[in-house]
Design an enzyme around this catalytic site. Structure first.
Site, mmCIF file in Angstrom:
data_model
loop_
_atom_site.group_PDB
_atom_site.id
_atom_site.type_symbol
_atom_site.label_atom_id
_atom_site.label_comp_id
_atom_site.label_asym_id
_atom_site.label_seq_id
_atom_site.Cartn_x
_atom_site.Cartn_y
_atom_site.Cartn_z
ATOM 1 N N ASP A 1 0.959 -2.488 -9.302
ATOM 2 C CA ASP A 1 0.801 -1.386 -8.294
ATOM 3 C C ASP A 1 1.522 -0.270 -9.063
ATOM 4 O O ASP A 1 1.342 0.983 -8.163
ATOM 5 C CB ASP A 1 1.335 -1.794 -7.053
ATOM 6 C CG ASP A 1 2.911 -2.111 -6.729
ATOM 7 O OD1 ASP A 1 3.388 -3.278 -7.624
ATOM 8 O OD2 ASP A 1 3.636 -1.688 -6.189
ATOM 9 N N ASN A 2 2.290 -0.312 -9.995
ATOM 10 C CA ASN A 2 3.053 0.713 -10.560
ATOM 11 C C ASN A 2 2.278 1.236 -11.931
ATOM 12 O O ASN A 2 3.008 1.964 -12.742
ATOM 13 C CB ASN A 2 4.401 0.574 -10.902
ATOM 14 C CG ASN A 2 5.153 0.785 -9.557
ATOM 15 O OD1 ASN A 2 4.761 1.221 -8.683
ATOM 16 N ND2 ASN A 2 6.186 0.046 -9.708
ATOM 17 N N LYS B 1 6.333 11.043 -1.723
ATOM 18 C CA LYS B 1 7.261 10.213 -1.677
ATOM 19 C C LYS B 1 8.334 10.599 -0.470
ATOM 20 O O LYS B 1 8.909 11.583 -0.795
ATOM 21 C CB LYS B 1 8.037 9.865 -2.974
ATOM 22 C CG LYS B 1 8.504 8.378 -3.149
ATOM 23 C CD LYS B 1 9.513 8.157 -4.460
ATOM 24 C CE LYS B 1 10.000 6.876 -4.608
ATOM 25 N NZ LYS B 1 10.229 6.639 -6.059
ATOM 26 N N GLY C 1 0.841 -1.214 0.135
ATOM 27 C CA GLY C 1 -0.018 -0.131 -0.036
ATOM 28 C C GLY C 1 0.852 1.320 -0.130
ATOM 29 O O GLY C 1 2.084 1.159 -0.191
ATOM 30 N N ASP D 1 11.227 2.599 6.699
ATOM 31 C CA ASP D 1 11.408 3.930 7.443
ATOM 32 C C ASP D 1 10.284 5.064 6.766
ATOM 33 O O ASP D 1 10.211 5.983 7.298
ATOM 34 C CB ASP D 1 12.702 4.481 7.792
ATOM 35 C CG ASP D 1 13.780 4.688 6.216
ATOM 36 O OD1 ASP D 1 12.772 4.836 5.168
ATOM 37 O OD2 ASP D 1 14.684 5.022 6.099
ATOM 38 N N GLY D 2 9.841 4.759 5.590
ATOM 39 C CA GLY D 2 9.024 5.786 5.092
ATOM 40 C C GLY D 2 9.795 6.893 4.376
ATOM 41 O O GLY D 2 9.257 8.026 4.162
#
Length: 458
Positions: A259-260, A113, A90, A125-126
């Site tokens: 998902d891309n 992003k 997700g 870590d996002g």
């Protein structure tokens, strides 16, 4: 926020309900240093009037955009990653920050992003490296100039954190990027609903995409039994054009997972991308693509396969025959699109006959046989005249092009503009200037050259 009467905020995504997303908050970054603001893209959504302070407040600290979303949303989706189905993905290091209408009336999304962790981050870590952000600027600017439908990099802000990455020297600098895109809904969004066997949510999502991204009349709950096939028809058309655009640009996305691929056929999410130096069908961008699944020459096949997975998901609502009928159109649509894309790069007017297909076939064969620089060839041959220096490999191309007319006058600026390419060595050199000397001038100079090329080609 400044009073900007040009902005037209939206919140259409909320129609879908909270089963489609999770409210999240951006990370509290130690610094916010504005490194790139795309005022050309911002002007299309009425945000170019922001001061740098306002820009950072909204696109670095993510203060809500009045009239749009009150809080960012991490969207839920699944996806095939290198053909392996993954239900545990997700928006893991990004979110949907806001929606607006652009100057063409289209619904546009501001997605991030590197904005921090979400419920879908798993062990990540996002965050985003500054180098990754710089690379996305270059990819989107180059593809836009080469007439490929792409998201735009709207903003890059350095965030003052030191990140550990196994494939880069550590610690490395961090950034948060905001992209402007026509749609945040992916094939994987539909796959998730099929996995959950949620026909009601699937029908709502089909209606949402048809209504907001394809302008079809709102039929309310009765969207029609043919709605899934209508949606697939749109996606097949757009993605066939995308595949052709990649090929004509000499571009390798690198990670064409489901998902891309979004519902408008707009390229986005740039990781291990590369521009091929020569027309090498086996050339890959990702070091981990050991089988060449997403190699340069296999990109049309990969995108078609992704469309097949959308069709499989839509079987939740629809019988197979009308979906198969739409999938079967992909090959012909791609052939038409690659002809248009390559003739556009050659700067000639299509003849709308079998001659066009013959020229494209001869061109692809010559580029392979001659091991010729893609960028240099199209620059030197723009207008339909192949220089003698390209030798016998291009004899058939030269003869066929003699029957074509240039689409621009011979005194047009393109003939005097320098060739513009994007070899990986130049990408690394641009990063080295930033990394070692904090010198952003070479990057901004390169962007100016890319945009000049785009204006000359347009």
């Amino acid at each position: 926020m400044a009073d900007n009467t040009q902005a037209r905020p939206e919140r259409a995504i909320l129609e879908l309900g909270d089963a489609f997303y999770d409210p999240v908050h951006a990370a509290d970054f130690p610094q916010t240093i504005l490194r790139f603001r795309n005022d050309r893209a911002a002007a299309q959504i009425g945000l170019d009037g922001w001061s740098d302070t306002e820009w950072i407040a909204h696109l670095g600290r993510f203060a809500p955009l009045p009239g749009s979303l009150d809080t960012p949303l991490a969207l839920r989706y699944h996806g095939h990653q290198f053909r392996q189905y993954n239900p545990d993905i997700g928006d893991g290091r990004g979110f949907l920050y806001a929606q607006l209408r652009d100057d063409r009336g289209r619904l546009m999304d501001l997605g991030t992003k590197g904005s921090g962790q979400t419920p879908w981050s798993r062990f990540g870590d996002g965050r985003l490296t500054l180098k990754g952000a710089m690379r996305e600027i270059l990819a989107t600017e180059m593809l836009e100039a080469l007439n490929v439908d792409t998201s735009r990099t709207l903003s890059v802000i350095e965030t003052g954190e030191a990140l550990e990455r196994g494939d880069e020297p550590s610690p490395t600098r961090s950034a948060v990027l905001v992209r402007l895109s026509h749609g945040h809904i992916r094939i994987g969004t539909f796959q998730r609903l099929a996995y959950l066997r949620d026909a009601e949510a699937m029908a709502a999502l089909v209606g949402y995409v048809l209504r907001h991204y394809y302008g079809e009349d709102d039929r309310g709950e009765d969207s029609g039994d043919d709605a899934p096939a209508r949606l697939l028809a749109h996606v097949v058309e757009r993605t066939a054009r995308l595949a052709a655009g990649y090929m004509a640009a000499g571009f390798v996305h690198g990670v064409l997972n489901t998902d891309n691929i979004n519902m408008t056929g707009e390229s986005f999410d740039y990781g291990p991308w590369r521009f091929a130096t020569t027309w090498d069908p086996a050339f890959t961008a990702a070091y981990f693509d050991h089988s060449g699944l997403y190699a340069f020459g296999r990109q049309p096949e990969a995108i078609h396969w992704d469309c097949m997975q959308l069709a499989v998901a839509l079987r939740t609502l629809c019988e197979a025959p009308p979906l198969i009928a739409q999938l079967d159109r992909f090959a012909a649509l791609y052939q038409q699109a690659i002809v248009e894309a390559l003739l556009w790069r050659l700067g000639v007017v299509p003849r709308a006959s079998a001659d066009d297909a013959a020229l494209v076939k001869a061109l692809e064969q010559a580029l392979v046989a001659g091991e010729t620089s893609i960028g240099a060839f199209f620059h030197d041959s723009f207008g339909g005249v192949v220089p003698p220096s390209y030798g016998k490999a291009f004899a058939e191309v030269r003869a066929l092009l003699a029957e074509y007319h240039p689409r621009k006058a011979r005194d047009h600026a393109h003939w005097t503009a320098p060739a513009c390419a994007m070899p990986i060595e130049e990408v690394e050199a641009l990063w080295d200037a930033i990394d070692q000397h904090d010198d952003w001038a070479p990057l901004h100079a390169k962007i100016a050259v890319i945009r000049a090329m785009g204006e000359a080609l347009a």
